[in-house]
Design a protein around this motif. Sequence first.
Motif, PDB file in Angstrom:
ATOM      1  N   GLY A  65      -8.530   1.140   0.379  1.00 56.62           N
ATOM      2  CA  GLY A  65      -9.561   1.786  -0.434  1.00 56.62           C
ATOM      3  C   GLY A  65      -9.555   3.288  -0.268  1.00 56.62           C
ATOM      4  N   LEU A  66      -9.389   3.740   0.970  1.00 58.21           N
ATOM      5  CA  LEU A  66      -9.356   5.181   1.232  1.00 58.21           C
ATOM      6  C   LEU A  66      -8.137   5.835   0.591  1.00 58.21           C
ATOM      7  N   ASP A  67      -6.988   5.153   0.671  1.00 58.55           N
ATOM      8  CA  ASP A  67      -5.757   5.690   0.085  1.00 58.55           C
ATOM      9  C   ASP A  67      -5.871   5.782  -1.431  1.00 58.55           C
ATOM     10  N   MET A  68      -6.489   4.772  -2.039  1.00 65.70           N
ATOM     11  CA  MET A  68      -6.702   4.792  -3.485  1.00 65.70           C
ATOM     12  C   MET A  68      -7.552   5.998  -3.885  1.00 65.70           C
ATOM     13  N   TYR A  69      -8.619   6.220  -3.144  1.00 69.27           N
ATOM     14  CA  TYR A  69      -9.515   7.339  -3.451  1.00 69.27           C
ATOM     15  C   TYR A  69      -8.791   8.675  -3.294  1.00 69.27           C
ATOM     16  N   ASN A  70      -8.043   8.833  -2.193  1.00 70.25           N
ATOM     17  CA  ASN A  70      -7.348  10.098  -1.932  1.00 70.25           C
ATOM     18  C   ASN A  70      -6.309  10.400  -2.995  1.00 70.25           C
ATOM     19  N   ARG A  71      -5.582   9.387  -3.450  1.00 70.37           N
ATOM     20  CA  ARG A  71      -4.533   9.614  -4.449  1.00 70.37           C
ATOM     21  C   ARG A  71      -5.139   9.957  -5.809  1.00 70.37           C
ATOM     22  N   CYS A 115       3.144   5.315  -7.081  1.00 68.22           N
ATOM     23  CA  CYS A 115       2.226   6.361  -6.625  1.00 68.22           C
ATOM     24  C   CYS A 115       2.020   7.466  -7.668  1.00 68.22           C
ATOM     25  N   GLU A 116       2.939   7.578  -8.621  1.00 67.23           N
ATOM     26  CA  GLU A 116       2.783   8.582  -9.675  1.00 67.23           C
ATOM     27  C   GLU A 116       2.106   8.003 -10.910  1.00 67.23           C
ATOM     28  N   ASN A 117       1.864   6.699 -10.893  1.00 71.63           N
ATOM     29  CA  ASN A 117       1.264   6.031 -12.050  1.00 71.63           C
ATOM     30  C   ASN A 117      -0.182   5.692 -11.736  1.00 71.63           C
ATOM     31  N   MET A 118      -1.104   6.372 -12.385  1.00 65.71           N
ATOM     32  CA  MET A 118      -2.514   6.195 -12.080  1.00 65.71           C
ATOM     33  C   MET A 118      -3.201   5.200 -13.009  1.00 65.71           C
ATOM     34  N   GLU A 119      -2.494   4.684 -13.987  1.00 65.06           N
ATOM     35  CA  GLU A 119      -3.128   3.895 -15.034  1.00 65.06           C
ATOM     36  C   GLU A 119      -3.762   2.608 -14.511  1.00 65.06           C
ATOM     37  N   GLU A 120      -3.126   1.957 -13.545  1.00 67.15           N
ATOM     38  CA  GLU A 120      -3.580   0.629 -13.144  1.00 67.15           C
ATOM     39  C   GLU A 120      -4.782   0.655 -12.218  1.00 67.15           C
ATOM     40  N   TRP A 121      -4.967   1.735 -11.434  1.00 63.23           N
ATOM     41  CA  TRP A 121      -6.051   1.708 -10.460  1.00 63.23           C
ATOM     42  C   TRP A 121      -6.980   2.905 -10.517  1.00 63.23           C
ATOM     43  N   ASP A 122      -6.700   3.893 -11.363  1.00 64.50           N
ATOM     44  CA  ASP A 122      -7.591   5.036 -11.532  1.00 64.50           C
ATOM     45  C   ASP A 122      -8.940   4.586 -12.093  1.00 64.50           C
ATOM     46  N   ILE A 123      -8.935   3.478 -12.808  1.00 57.19           N
ATOM     47  CA  ILE A 123     -10.150   2.969 -13.447  1.00 57.19           C
ATOM     48  C   ILE A 123     -11.232   2.622 -12.416  1.00 57.19           C
ATOM     49  N   PHE A 124     -10.829   2.316 -11.176  1.00 56.33           N
ATOM     50  CA  PHE A 124     -11.794   1.952 -10.155  1.00 56.33           C
ATOM     51  C   PHE A 124     -12.728   3.111  -9.816  1.00 56.33           C
ATOM     52  N   PHE A 125     -12.298   4.351 -10.115  1.00 57.58           N
ATOM     53  CA  PHE A 125     -13.078   5.505  -9.701  1.00 57.58           C
ATOM     54  C   PHE A 125     -13.667   6.279 -10.893  1.00 57.58           C
ATOM     55  N   LYS A 126     -13.629   5.684 -12.063  1.00 52.29           N
ATOM     56  CA  LYS A 126     -14.161   6.352 -13.249  1.00 52.29           C
ATOM     57  C   LYS A 126     -15.603   5.906 -13.502  1.00 52.29           C
ATOM     58  N   LYS A 132       0.832  -1.205   0.000  1.00 50.52           N
ATOM     59  CA  LYS A 132       0.000   0.000   0.000  1.00 50.52           C
ATOM     60  C   LYS A 132       0.865   1.253   0.000  1.00 50.52           C
ATOM     61  N   ASP A 133       1.973   1.194   0.730  1.00 51.90           N
ATOM     62  CA  ASP A 133       2.826   2.372   0.880  1.00 51.90           C
ATOM     63  C   ASP A 133       3.461   2.800  -0.437  1.00 51.90           C
ATOM     64  N   VAL A 134       3.632   1.850  -1.375  1.00 51.96           N
ATOM     65  CA  VAL A 134       4.191   2.192  -2.688  1.00 51.96           C
ATOM     66  C   VAL A 134       3.124   2.084  -3.781  1.00 51.96           C
ATOM     67  N   CYS A 135       1.853   2.116  -3.339  1.00 52.03           N
ATOM     68  CA  CYS A 135       0.704   2.191  -4.255  1.00 52.03           C
ATOM     69  C   CYS A 135       0.505   0.954  -5.129  1.00 52.03           C
ATOM     70  N   ALA A 150      -1.836  -5.326  -2.673  1.00 48.55           N
ATOM     71  CA  ALA A 150      -2.087  -5.170  -1.239  1.00 48.55           C
ATOM     72  C   ALA A 150      -3.414  -5.803  -0.839  1.00 48.55           C
ATOM     73  N   LEU A 151      -4.435  -5.618  -1.670  1.00 46.35           N
ATOM     74  CA  LEU A 151      -5.739  -6.225  -1.396  1.00 46.35           C
ATOM     75  C   LEU A 151      -5.680  -7.748  -1.508  1.00 46.35           C
ATOM     76  N   LEU A 152      -4.892  -8.238  -2.461  1.00 43.84           N
ATOM     77  CA  LEU A 152      -4.730  -9.687  -2.606  1.00 43.84           C
ATOM     78  C   LEU A 152      -4.088 -10.294  -1.370  1.00 43.84           C
ATOM     79  N   VAL A 153      -3.139  -9.580  -0.773  1.00 42.05           N
ATOM     80  CA  VAL A 153      -2.478 -10.071   0.436  1.00 42.05           C
ATOM     81  C   VAL A 153      -3.475 -10.150   1.588  1.00 42.05           C
TER      82      VAL A 153
END
Length: 218
Positions: A155-161, A207-218, A33-36, A41-44
């Motif tokens: 989940g909260l960290d994903m949303y905030n980023r 953390c600077e790459n939004m491509e892999e998880w930004d889709i969750f909030f679109k 989670k700390d390195v996005c 992280a969810l799988l773990v």
Amino acid sequence: PEKAMGLLYSFEAPSFQHSFRPEYFILKSFIYKDVCHYQTALLVVNEFKKRYGEALRIIYERNPAEENTALMLVLLNKEKINRVFRFLNLLESEREACKMLDDISLRRHVEKIYDLQIEESKIALRQLIEEEYEKNANELLGYEEEADLMEYEIGLDMYNRVYQNHYREEAPEKEKTSNNGIAVYNFQGEFWNDELASYQVVLPNRCENMEEWDIFFK
């Protein structure tokens, strides 16, 4: 993070197969989670639930300790419990050998002595298991709460980023640095005891790459 993850990776070695290590999943998920690496992280967290889900169900239903296979394997590997367990097995095998005595009176006398010692050892073993089982059960319940909290924080960290990403200016692209001549060897699927303390995992910061998880909030 690379060094910490390497040490955690060492716990996947067969030597630790039956060790009680719920904190392994919590810390591993926190590092991802700390390195996005949010999906990983969810799988773990899900691995934790899969690994200890049945054990937790038995704890909640207050079933006998001997039905909780996952925790019993851990308890029987504890030095004090294992010593009594092995002594009990030895007593039972020696009592079985008493049948070879020709003198019936002597055999009955010796068997009674063994029966008393076996019963005493069973009581001692049961007490040790109950004490340690209660400790491990309470500890596991605590880690379950931490796993649920970690899942929420991911989940909260994903949303905030994602939110921050939409309102920040584009930062200049950083130059790639070389590995300074450090040799890196890919894991070959084998664990070596003398290397367990020196593993490191290449863990790029996403953390600077939004491509892999930004889709969750679109």
